[in-house]
Design an enzyme around this catalytic site. Structure first.
Site, PDB file in Angstrom:
ATOM      1  CE  LYS A 140       0.071   1.720  -6.004  1.00 33.21           C
ATOM      2  NZ  LYS A 140       1.138   1.391  -6.664  1.00 33.21           N
ATOM      3  CB  SER A 175       4.348   2.190  -7.782  1.00 31.23           C
ATOM      4  OG  SER A 175       3.906   3.340  -6.904  1.00 31.23           O
TER       5      SER A 175
END
Length: 259
Positions: A201, A156
């Site tokens: 996040k 990611s």
């Protein structure tokens, strides 16, 4: 001879299986992981004493601001998660309940999962380097890029690695002095893909000072769901999208897309 049960006795007998099922549900381990905002790391800076991005074979320039890759921190693949853990996390905005298979490969033991995540990180770094050098029209045979980021696995961080390479080798200054964070996988050709865990996040990014967050366009709705105050979302589908948006944001010229 059978005796007739009174109503209270009948209800008590019928209720025993229900109680047993509830007790099993409460104490039995469930196939979930509990996740929370994880660490962030500035790919333009150092991690555990080493530069995250080092380049040889081409001139680089100093950068301002930060490009922070983001992570989530999840309970281990061998952790026992029970109904109480799920219920308490369900109403906590700092934690999320996720299917274990969405966090870890199914059927692998802890060591195999760690090995898999490291392989995913290595592939992501290779793709990020290829995408950045292709965007800059530089020859991969002449430019050597090394990426170092300890204690982080998975793919990611690909988008942020690419942006960091472009920022160090390109002519401009992508951040404009801002703290920019984001997430997203990347292909050799510069396509940005979704990653999961985006609401957590964004929280990690804002906690660590980010005011801008680059998100895969497919995950805009997830990112908006629990967006921290003061964090601006910019959707991207390619590396070029991300670079163009950051340049427009810095110059004040051109449209900057929003989720």
């Amino acid at each position: 001879m059978l005796s007739r049960l009174t109503r209270p006795q009948f209800l008590a007998v019928c209720g025993l299986p229900v109680v047993a099922l509830l007790a099993t549900a409460v104490f039995a381990p469930l196939p979930f992981s509990v996740a929370q905002p994880g660490l962030t790391a500035d790919v333009l800076g150092k991690n555990q004493g080493d530069e995250v991005i080092t380049v040889s074979g081409a001139p680089t320039h100093d950068t301002s601001g930060q490009l922070r890759m983001t992570t989530i921190e999840a309970t281990g693949p061998d952790a026992s998660i029970h109904l109480g853990d799920v219920l308490s996390s369900w109403f906590d905005t700092d934690r999320a309940v996720m299917p274990r298979d969405a966090v870890y490969p199914s059927g692998d033991d802890v060591s195999e999962i760690e090995e898999y995540n490291q392989e995913q990180m290595k592939e992501s770094q290779d793709s990020a380097t290829a995408a950045a050098l292709r965007y800059l029209r530089m020859d991969e045979d002449d430019v050597d890029v090394q990426l170092r980021l300890e204690d982080v696995g998975g793919p990611s961080a690909g988008l942020l690695f690419s942006l960091g390479i472009v920022d160090k080798l390109g002519a401009g200054d992508l951040t404009g002095g801002r703290v920019v964070a984001g997430t997203g996988t990347i292909t050799d050709g510069g396509r940005v893909g979704p990653v999961g865990g985006v609401p957590l996040k964004t929280q990690a990014a804002r906690r660590d000072g980010a005011t801008v967050f680059l998100v895969p366009k497919a995950e805009c709705s997830d990112a908006r769901a629990e967006l921290p105050e003061g964090l601006r979302l910019i959707p991207v589908t390619t590396l070029k999208d991300a670079v163009d948006s950051l340049e427009a944001l810095d110059s004040g010229k051109g449209d900057v897309p929003a989720c």
